[in-house]
Design a protein around this motif. Sequence first.
Motif: not given
Length: 252
Positions: A3-20
Amino acid sequence: MLIEDVKKQISTPLGAPAYPKGPYLFRNREYLNIVYRTDMDSLKKVVPEPLEIEDPLVKFEIMYMPDVTGLGAYTECGQVIPITFNNEKGEYLHAMYVDNHPAIALGREASAYPKKLGAPKLYIDSDTLVGTLDYGSLRVANATMGYKHQPMDIKLAREELTRPTFMLKIVPDFNGKQKVCELVRTDISELTIHGAWTGPARLQLFEHVLAPMADLPVLEIVHVSHILTDLKLAAPTVAYDYLAKDKVGTNS
């Protein structure tokens, strides 16, 4: 993923976000801007309160960005409307058409840029600077300017690009109602101007139901600029919250 790692994401899909993650630096960003007079009643239909219109003007802009940190190279085209907000002069970003998915996703998700997929182009044709916009297979706009006919005062070019920009951020909830409805402000920072020119120009807008630029018709061309820059965009801030008037920092 924890969960704490999910909260760090800025976009989806996880592992290949739409933008950095940013910051996003724009190098050799090139503008073709054509300010024209239009119909006041048409403007009033698309500019949201509490923004105010003083003059019936629209800026048609095309920007070629060959070097954007994390996003690559792309071109944008749009319409910008001069407004005032709390007695401050600024611009309302009405619509943008972009040929790069990361730039569209970032602009809509992380900010409030009204971006749609389109096919704008900015190029030199012999002695003419040309800007075009296609939506699907159809032409929406043709803009032409005499290439570097007259130098433009750098101070005036800076003033033209550094006015605060306002946009609408609208996010629906799962029930179809608005979850977010805000007027958002952003500014250009760290601006370097490499050159600026003006000259004769023409602009044609063609009817399209899903790219309705022609709803703001061209009556008279008022000002034209061709500007080369490096810049950075400041993080957006909320200027007005339509859904929660009592929120701190909104409706000021």
